[in-house]
Write a protein that holds these residues in place. Structure first.
Motif, PDB file in Angstrom:
ATOM      1  N   MET A  92       0.846  -1.190   0.000  1.00  0.00           N
ATOM      2  CA  MET A  92       0.000   0.000   0.000  1.00  0.00           C
ATOM      3  C   MET A  92       0.889   1.251   0.000  1.00  0.00           C
ATOM      4  O   MET A  92       1.775   1.372   0.853  1.00  0.00           O
ATOM      5  CB  MET A  92      -0.902  -0.001   1.228  1.00  0.00           C
ATOM      6  CG  MET A  92      -1.872   1.160   1.280  1.00  0.00           C
ATOM      7  SD  MET A  92      -3.078   1.136  -0.065  1.00  0.00           S
ATOM      8  CE  MET A  92      -3.940  -0.419   0.292  1.00  0.00           C
ATOM      9  N   PRO A  93       0.694   2.189  -0.931  1.00  0.00           N
ATOM     10  CA  PRO A  93       1.521   3.404  -0.962  1.00  0.00           C
ATOM     11  C   PRO A  93       1.376   4.202   0.334  1.00  0.00           C
ATOM     12  O   PRO A  93       0.261   4.526   0.764  1.00  0.00           O
ATOM     13  CB  PRO A  93       0.960   4.189  -2.154  1.00  0.00           C
ATOM     14  CG  PRO A  93       0.272   3.167  -3.001  1.00  0.00           C
ATOM     15  CD  PRO A  93      -0.263   2.144  -2.051  1.00  0.00           C
ATOM     16  N   THR A  94       2.510   4.504   0.933  1.00  0.00           N
ATOM     17  CA  THR A  94       2.462   5.224   2.196  1.00  0.00           C
ATOM     18  C   THR A  94       1.910   6.648   2.031  1.00  0.00           C
ATOM     19  O   THR A  94       1.429   7.240   2.997  1.00  0.00           O
ATOM     20  CB  THR A  94       3.866   5.300   2.819  1.00  0.00           C
ATOM     21  OG1 THR A  94       4.769   5.839   1.847  1.00  0.00           O
ATOM     22  CG2 THR A  94       4.348   3.923   3.242  1.00  0.00           C
ATOM     23  N   ALA A  95       1.979   7.178   0.811  1.00  0.00           N
ATOM     24  CA  ALA A  95       1.480   8.536   0.572  1.00  0.00           C
ATOM     25  C   ALA A  95      -0.013   8.652   0.865  1.00  0.00           C
ATOM     26  O   ALA A  95      -0.517   9.741   1.167  1.00  0.00           O
ATOM     27  CB  ALA A  95       1.767   8.960  -0.868  1.00  0.00           C
ATOM     28  N   LEU A  96      -0.740   7.514   0.798  1.00  0.00           N
ATOM     29  CA  LEU A  96      -2.181   7.560   1.066  1.00  0.00           C
ATOM     30  C   LEU A  96      -2.488   7.974   2.502  1.00  0.00           C
ATOM     31  O   LEU A  96      -3.597   8.418   2.807  1.00  0.00           O
ATOM     32  CB  LEU A  96      -2.803   6.190   0.781  1.00  0.00           C
ATOM     33  CG  LEU A  96      -2.832   5.753  -0.692  1.00  0.00           C
ATOM     34  CD1 LEU A  96      -3.419   4.354  -0.818  1.00  0.00           C
ATOM     35  CD2 LEU A  96      -3.651   6.749  -1.517  1.00  0.00           C
TER      36      LEU A  96
ATOM     37  N   VAL B 177     -10.803   0.021   4.038  1.00  0.00           N
ATOM     38  CA  VAL B 177     -11.257  -1.260   3.481  1.00  0.00           C
ATOM     39  C   VAL B 177     -10.084  -2.141   3.105  1.00  0.00           C
ATOM     40  O   VAL B 177     -10.060  -3.348   3.387  1.00  0.00           O
ATOM     41  CB  VAL B 177     -12.167  -1.019   2.257  1.00  0.00           C
ATOM     42  CG1 VAL B 177     -12.512  -2.330   1.570  1.00  0.00           C
ATOM     43  CG2 VAL B 177     -13.431  -0.290   2.678  1.00  0.00           C
ATOM     44  N   LEU B 178      -9.084  -1.537   2.491  1.00  0.00           N
ATOM     45  CA  LEU B 178      -7.949  -2.313   1.983  1.00  0.00           C
ATOM     46  C   LEU B 178      -6.868  -2.536   3.034  1.00  0.00           C
ATOM     47  O   LEU B 178      -6.115  -3.506   2.938  1.00  0.00           O
ATOM     48  CB  LEU B 178      -7.337  -1.600   0.759  1.00  0.00           C
ATOM     49  CG  LEU B 178      -8.286  -1.391  -0.427  1.00  0.00           C
ATOM     50  CD1 LEU B 178      -7.574  -0.633  -1.538  1.00  0.00           C
ATOM     51  CD2 LEU B 178      -8.817  -2.715  -0.929  1.00  0.00           C
ATOM     52  N   GLY B 179      -6.804  -1.617   4.027  1.00  0.00           N
ATOM     53  CA  GLY B 179      -5.794  -1.708   5.064  1.00  0.00           C
ATOM     54  C   GLY B 179      -4.407  -1.387   4.522  1.00  0.00           C
ATOM     55  O   GLY B 179      -4.190  -1.382   3.309  1.00  0.00           O
ATOM     56  N   PRO B 180      -3.467  -1.090   5.383  1.00  0.00           N
ATOM     57  CA  PRO B 180      -3.579  -1.017   6.846  1.00  0.00           C
ATOM     58  C   PRO B 180      -4.074   0.339   7.305  1.00  0.00           C
ATOM     59  O   PRO B 180      -4.408   1.185   6.484  1.00  0.00           O
ATOM     60  CB  PRO B 180      -2.129  -1.242   7.293  1.00  0.00           C
ATOM     61  CG  PRO B 180      -1.323  -0.609   6.204  1.00  0.00           C
ATOM     62  CD  PRO B 180      -2.076  -0.901   4.927  1.00  0.00           C
TER      63      PRO B 180
ATOM     64  N   ALA C 158      -0.506   2.940  11.094  1.00  0.00           N
ATOM     65  CA  ALA C 158       0.470   1.899  10.781  1.00  0.00           C
ATOM     66  C   ALA C 158       1.333   2.301   9.593  1.00  0.00           C
ATOM     67  O   ALA C 158       2.540   2.039   9.560  1.00  0.00           O
ATOM     68  CB  ALA C 158      -0.254   0.581  10.493  1.00  0.00           C
ATOM     69  N   LEU C 159       0.725   2.946   8.601  1.00  0.00           N
ATOM     70  CA  LEU C 159       1.502   3.436   7.461  1.00  0.00           C
ATOM     71  C   LEU C 159       2.538   4.471   7.903  1.00  0.00           C
ATOM     72  O   LEU C 159       3.675   4.482   7.417  1.00  0.00           O
ATOM     73  CB  LEU C 159       0.578   4.043   6.408  1.00  0.00           C
ATOM     74  CG  LEU C 159      -0.214   3.067   5.529  1.00  0.00           C
ATOM     75  CD1 LEU C 159      -1.122   3.837   4.581  1.00  0.00           C
ATOM     76  CD2 LEU C 159       0.732   2.174   4.735  1.00  0.00           C
TER      77      LEU C 159
ATOM     78  N   ASN D 224      12.618   9.120   3.315  1.00  0.00           N
ATOM     79  CA  ASN D 224      12.093   9.816   2.131  1.00  0.00           C
ATOM     80  C   ASN D 224      10.608  10.157   2.308  1.00  0.00           C
ATOM     81  O   ASN D 224      10.156  11.243   1.927  1.00  0.00           O
ATOM     82  CB  ASN D 224      12.291   8.951   0.886  1.00  0.00           C
ATOM     83  CG  ASN D 224      12.037   9.722  -0.393  1.00  0.00           C
ATOM     84  OD1 ASN D 224      12.539  10.836  -0.563  1.00  0.00           O
ATOM     85  ND2 ASN D 224      11.268   9.133  -1.298  1.00  0.00           N
ATOM     86  N   ASP D 225       9.844   9.226   2.891  1.00  0.00           N
ATOM     87  CA  ASP D 225       8.421   9.490   3.156  1.00  0.00           C
ATOM     88  C   ASP D 225       8.251  10.664   4.111  1.00  0.00           C
ATOM     89  O   ASP D 225       7.383  11.526   3.919  1.00  0.00           O
ATOM     90  CB  ASP D 225       7.749   8.250   3.751  1.00  0.00           C
ATOM     91  CG  ASP D 225       7.669   7.097   2.767  1.00  0.00           C
ATOM     92  OD1 ASP D 225       7.572   7.366   1.558  1.00  0.00           O
ATOM     93  OD2 ASP D 225       7.705   5.944   3.215  1.00  0.00           O
TER      94      ASP D 225
END
Length: 344
Positions: A1-5, A135-138, A142-143, A150-151
């Motif tokens: 899952m992209p952390t940017a979300l 819905v998709l998690g996490p 947690a992300l 960099n994030d």
């Protein structure tokens, strides 16, 4: 899952915390706005206002948790809240006059317009992203815990970009208010730096008195400087303005102080019995022409046909404006007395 979300729920949490703090600092105004927006009766109580504030804080806290179950609850609450806010604002676009939205308490531009709808639409879109993540998690928390260096750099730069955007664009809706707090002249008694205030012509708007007699704002000012206190609702701040009106008139005998209602005709209200210089602004035309913001608002009409002060918005700002006028009139009077004494 992209952390940017994770930025979507983090942004929503920040907005909800800001909104909750602003609303809690002015519960009376929040309650009044809920009435002005014509919400169902069960949502117009002070208890409902308190519940809304608590709900915003709880939702923000849930959005920040690292556990998927609690985050999902927060994401669903956020989606419901922001869809509800969007529906209320879009519905209010059809009101005449449009009320103030009060989405962020006393912060920001309170007028309901296309910009308000666009802002709420963007918030709904972010809530959809947050719900999709649920819905998709996490969970968003947690992300964030999985952010790389960099994030974190991207997040800090995104925050800086948002801060710059707010500083550049955030005041655009209230520019007329901020640049009109006082003037270089109130009936030739106040002397301030010309750069402090940009004077504009008194708008060509009309008011009605108890007998439906029409008066033009420009004609009203021909007899001398006038202070207009404008309200657009029957809320706590309006009742406070009515209560303080005699004291305001006593403090500033050099100005005529008028109370202007940008509501339905107010003259049947018992609170106005015996009060002079009360006017009705049908359709809130004068209210809008004077760029009045949150109620109450105040503006000074100069005898020279130009605005001489305001608009300022909010009961505290109105009191501050009166303090400024009173102080400057006293200084002008003392200067005249000193000049007269020196000639003797």
């Amino acid at each position: 899952m992209p952390t940017a979300l994770a930025l979507a729920p983090l942004t929503l949490a920040a907005v909800l915390i800001l909104s909750g703090i602003a609303k809690s600092q002015s519960l009376d105004s929040t309650h009044a706005v809920m009435r002005m927006l014509r919400l169902p009766a069960f949502l117009q109580s002070r208890g409902a206002a308190r519940l809304l504030i608590a709900g915003e804080f709880v939702t923000a806290a849930l959005l920040l948790t690292p556990w998927l179950a609690t985050y999902r609850a927060g994401a669903l609450l956020a989606l419901a809240l922001f869809i509800g806010f969007w529906v209320v604002v879009v519905r209010a676009m059809g009101f005449d006059p449009r009320p103030t939205c009060g989405c962020f308490g006393q912060i920001g531009d309170h007028r309901i317009n296309g910009r308000t709808v666009a802002r709420n639409t963007l918030l709904v879109a972010l809530a959809v992203v947050a719900a999709t993540l649920a819905v998709l998690g996490p969970a968003a928390g947690a992300l964030v815990l999985d952010f790389t260096r960099n994030d974190l750099l991207w997040s800090v730069l995104a925050l800086a970009l948002a801060a710059v955007a707010v500083m550049i664009l955030g005041s655009s809706g209230s520019t007329p208010t901020s640049r009109r707090q006082h003037s270089p002249q109130i009936d030739e008694a106040m002397e301030l730096d010309e750069d402090d205030y940009v004077r504009v012509s008194i708008p060509d708007a009309v008011l009605l008195d108890r007998d439906n007699k029409v008066v033009n704002l420009r004609h009203l000012a021909r007899t001398g400087a006038q202070l207009l206190v404008l309200v657009n609702c029957w809320c706590g701040t309006t009742l406070s303005s009515i209560d303080r009106l005699p004291a305001w008139r006593e403090r500033l005998p050099q100005l005529r102080v008028h109370l202007i209602f940008a509501t339905d005709s107010p003259f049947s209200a018992p609170q106005l019995d015996g009060l002079a210089d009360v006017w009705w602004d049908p359709g809130a035309r004068a209210y809008q022409a004077l760029a009045a913001g949150s109620s109450p608002s105040a503006v000074v009409l100069g005898a020279d046909g130009l605005l001489a002060g305001g608009p300022v918005d909010g009961l505290e700002a109105v009191e501050d404006l009166l303090d400024q006028i009173e102080e400057q009139l006293q200084e002008a009077s003392q200067a005249q007395e000193s000049a007269a004494t020196s000639t003797l």
